[in-house]
Design a protein around this motif. Structure first.
Motif, PDB file in Angstrom:
ATOM      1  N   ARG A 133       0.859  -1.198   0.000  1.00  0.00           N
ATOM      2  CA  ARG A 133       0.000   0.000   0.000  1.00  0.00           C
ATOM      3  C   ARG A 133       0.885   1.235   0.000  1.00  0.00           C
ATOM      4  O   ARG A 133       1.987   1.200   0.547  1.00  0.00           O
ATOM      5  CB  ARG A 133      -0.921   0.029   1.232  1.00  0.00           C
ATOM      6  N   PRO A 134       0.423   2.326  -0.610  1.00  0.00           N
ATOM      7  CA  PRO A 134       1.269   3.518  -0.649  1.00  0.00           C
ATOM      8  C   PRO A 134       1.539   4.068   0.746  1.00  0.00           C
ATOM      9  O   PRO A 134       0.624   4.161   1.558  1.00  0.00           O
ATOM     10  CB  PRO A 134       0.446   4.502  -1.491  1.00  0.00           C
ATOM     11  N   ASP A 135       2.793   4.401   0.984  1.00  0.00           N
ATOM     12  CA  ASP A 135       3.193   5.051   2.240  1.00  0.00           C
ATOM     13  C   ASP A 135       3.307   6.541   1.942  1.00  0.00           C
ATOM     14  O   ASP A 135       4.205   6.973   1.223  1.00  0.00           O
ATOM     15  CB  ASP A 135       4.541   4.466   2.693  1.00  0.00           C
ATOM     16  N   LEU A 136       2.375   7.326   2.484  1.00  0.00           N
ATOM     17  CA  LEU A 136       2.316   8.756   2.172  1.00  0.00           C
ATOM     18  C   LEU A 136       3.571   9.500   2.619  1.00  0.00           C
ATOM     19  O   LEU A 136       3.848  10.590   2.150  1.00  0.00           O
ATOM     20  CB  LEU A 136       1.096   9.397   2.844  1.00  0.00           C
ATOM     21  N   PHE A 137       4.320   8.891   3.519  1.00  0.00           N
ATOM     22  CA  PHE A 137       5.495   9.581   4.077  1.00  0.00           C
ATOM     23  C   PHE A 137       6.811   8.995   3.576  1.00  0.00           C
ATOM     24  O   PHE A 137       7.852   9.221   4.166  1.00  0.00           O
ATOM     25  CB  PHE A 137       5.406   9.581   5.613  1.00  0.00           C
ATOM     26  N   ALA A 138       6.722   8.199   2.500  1.00  0.00           N
ATOM     27  CA  ALA A 138       7.952   7.704   1.861  1.00  0.00           C
ATOM     28  C   ALA A 138       8.092   8.396   0.516  1.00  0.00           C
ATOM     29  O   ALA A 138       7.120   8.480  -0.249  1.00  0.00           O
ATOM     30  CB  ALA A 138       7.871   6.190   1.671  1.00  0.00           C
ATOM     31  N   HIS A 139       9.292   8.895   0.237  1.00  0.00           N
ATOM     32  CA  HIS A 139       9.515   9.576  -1.040  1.00  0.00           C
ATOM     33  C   HIS A 139       9.501   8.528  -2.155  1.00  0.00           C
ATOM     34  O   HIS A 139      10.204   7.515  -2.068  1.00  0.00           O
ATOM     35  CB  HIS A 139      10.867  10.294  -0.996  1.00  0.00           C
ATOM     36  N   PRO A 140       8.700   8.776  -3.209  1.00  0.00           N
ATOM     37  CA  PRO A 140       8.594   7.750  -4.259  1.00  0.00           C
ATOM     38  C   PRO A 140       9.925   7.390  -4.912  1.00  0.00           C
ATOM     39  O   PRO A 140      10.132   6.249  -5.315  1.00  0.00           O
ATOM     40  CB  PRO A 140       7.627   8.361  -5.281  1.00  0.00           C
ATOM     41  N   ILE A 141      10.834   8.360  -4.989  1.00  0.00           N
ATOM     42  CA  ILE A 141      12.146   8.061  -5.591  1.00  0.00           C
ATOM     43  C   ILE A 141      12.907   7.076  -4.693  1.00  0.00           C
ATOM     44  O   ILE A 141      13.542   6.128  -5.166  1.00  0.00           O
ATOM     45  CB  ILE A 141      12.975   9.360  -5.787  1.00  0.00           C
ATOM     46  N   GLU A 142      12.773   7.271  -3.378  1.00  0.00           N
ATOM     47  CA  GLU A 142      13.452   6.369  -2.432  1.00  0.00           C
ATOM     48  C   GLU A 142      12.846   4.963  -2.508  1.00  0.00           C
ATOM     49  O   GLU A 142      13.556   3.968  -2.511  1.00  0.00           O
ATOM     50  CB  GLU A 142      13.331   6.931  -1.012  1.00  0.00           C
ATOM     51  N   SER A 162       0.782  -2.011  -5.251  1.00  0.00           N
ATOM     52  CA  SER A 162      -0.623  -2.366  -5.049  1.00  0.00           C
ATOM     53  C   SER A 162      -1.356  -1.211  -4.384  1.00  0.00           C
ATOM     54  O   SER A 162      -0.784  -0.548  -3.504  1.00  0.00           O
ATOM     55  CB  SER A 162      -0.698  -3.618  -4.158  1.00  0.00           C
ATOM     56  N   ASN A 163      -2.574  -0.980  -4.806  1.00  0.00           N
ATOM     57  CA  ASN A 163      -3.446   0.036  -4.197  1.00  0.00           C
ATOM     58  C   ASN A 163      -2.909   1.455  -4.358  1.00  0.00           C
ATOM     59  O   ASN A 163      -3.204   2.334  -3.551  1.00  0.00           O
ATOM     60  CB  ASN A 163      -3.671  -0.263  -2.705  1.00  0.00           C
ATOM     61  N   TYR A 164      -2.094   1.690  -5.384  1.00  0.00           N
ATOM     62  CA  TYR A 164      -1.572   3.020  -5.663  1.00  0.00           C
ATOM     63  C   TYR A 164      -2.591   3.815  -6.494  1.00  0.00           C
ATOM     64  O   TYR A 164      -3.298   3.243  -7.312  1.00  0.00           O
ATOM     65  CB  TYR A 164      -0.272   2.919  -6.467  1.00  0.00           C
ATOM     66  N   THR A 165      -2.606   5.136  -6.279  1.00  0.00           N
ATOM     67  CA  THR A 165      -3.390   6.004  -7.158  1.00  0.00           C
ATOM     68  C   THR A 165      -2.615   6.184  -8.460  1.00  0.00           C
ATOM     69  O   THR A 165      -1.424   5.831  -8.542  1.00  0.00           O
ATOM     70  CB  THR A 165      -3.611   7.391  -6.537  1.00  0.00           C
TER      71      THR A 165
END
Ligand SMILES: NC(=O)c1ccc[n+]([C@@H]2O[C@H](COP(=O)([O-])OP(=O)(O)OC[C@H]3O[C@@H](n4cnc5c(N)ncnc54)[C@H](OP(=O)(O)O)[C@@H]3O)[C@@H](O)[C@H]2O)c1
Length: 305
Positions: A133-142, A162-165
């Motif tokens: 699931r997306p972690d709102l506090f993790a930088h996508p590049i990281e 999974s479950n990403y917008t």
């Protein structure tokens, strides 16, 4: 005869020659106390031709906070007891959901999660590793860099989310592309009662990016079979088509998932061998455009514009 939209063919996964049949087996419902039931279900799924097995580190987690990792441990035991199984399945797992903290896809946590999954599954490599699931506090590049590193180290073959917008897909895709990698698969919820990925652009991106869509809860967690909480008009259309095709309603609901041009893989969650075998009848169901739009219209509960 009208064109049949139901595609029962093999779906490629990633760039290394892996593939899956249209139906896959999911381990979310593995109960830590029911190892024999889980084993019977896995064997039935494989006998029925399902080669992709989907699990996650969090599967098995119970309300009393026990069971984290339990489904992977069970699967690992089965893989050890039947070593030939490993060569016949595409093994997919997910990390990044860490109860009691909801989500953590930081580099340290995601790497630790993947390495722990490898140990529990008793394998050297996970074929497809997804951020659960997306972690709102993790930088996508990281996040992307962690996935790329795990892939380079041979710990995972292909990566997904999974479950990403849609915009979260774009961000991780950009991060992966900087490192010459692409998403091999995404895993959204999709069924006759949950059409969002077909409308919000998710499936369109998959079609254009050679990304395999793995549809979770293709029977809406069983509700499309039981009828519970499903619009009566949708049940009526599915039942009418089921009678015409000489199958159960669940088979028509699965066939509908397989009819989208993105060619989704439907991940089944049943642990009942007879139901897993019955699901394969979806592959012989004929649904044309009119049938599919009748299902969409009944699912929406409103006429098409
Ligand atoms: N990425 C994510 O966030 C996410 C979320 C949810 C699920 N998933 C994945 O998707 C998989 C499938 O999810 P799901 O379990 O919700 O899928 P599903 O196939 O929609 O639902 C399976 C449930 O339906 C019941 N069922 C009732 N009648 C059935 C029938 N005629 N045929 C088949 N099943 C029937 C099954 O019960 P019996 O076992 O008693 O047959 C089982 O409890 C999971 O195992 C997991 O791998 C991923």
């Amino acid at each position: 005869m009208s064109e049949n939209l139901v595609d029962a063919g093999t779906r490629p996964i990633g760039v290394e020659g892996m593939s899956s049949g249209p139906l896959a087996f999911g381990c979310w419902r593995f109960a830590p106390t029911e190892a024999e039931r889980a084993e019977r279900a896995l064997n039935a799924a494989i006998e029925a031709g399902m080669t992709l097995v989907d699990t996650a580190d969090v599967y098995g987690f119970q309300e009393d906070s026990s069971g984290f990792g339990a489904a992977e441990v069970m699967l690992g035991r089965m893989l050890q007891a039947q070593p030939s199984l490993r060569d016949h399945i595409v093994l997919a797992s997910k990390g990044g959901v860490r109860p009691p903290l909801p989500y953590d896809s930081s580099a340290r946590a995601l790497r630790a999660a993947c390495e722990a999954s490898l140990r529990r599954l008793r394998v050297e490599r996970i074929d497809l590793y997804l951020v659960h699931r997306p972690d709102l506090f993790a930088h996508p590049i990281e996040v992307a860099e962690t996935l790329v590193a795990l892939r380079r180290e041979g710990k995972v073959r292909e990566v997904g989310v999974s479950n990403y917008t849609l915009s979260q897909h774009d961000a991780i895709t950009a991060g992966l592309a900087r490192n010459g990698t692409a998403l091999a698969a995404i895993q959204p919820e999709y069924s006759a009662v949950h059409l969002d990925p077909a409308r919000d652009g998710t499936f369109d991106r998959c079609c254009c990016g050679n990304i395999t869509a793995l549809a979770w809860s293709p029977l809406a967690g069983g509700r499309l079979a039981s009828g519970e909480g499903v619009r009566p008009e949708l049940l009526a259309v599915l039942d009418e088509l089921a009678a015409r095709e000489g199958v159960e309603r669940a088979a028509v609901a699965l066939a509908f998932v397989l009819a989208h041009p993105v060619r989704p893989v439907a991940i089944l969650g049943s642990l009942t061998p007879a139901r897993l075998f019955a699901a394969t009848r979806a592959l012989a169901v004929h649904l044309d455009r009119r049938d599919c739009y009748r299902i969409v219209e009944a699912s929406d509960g409103a006429p098409l514009p």
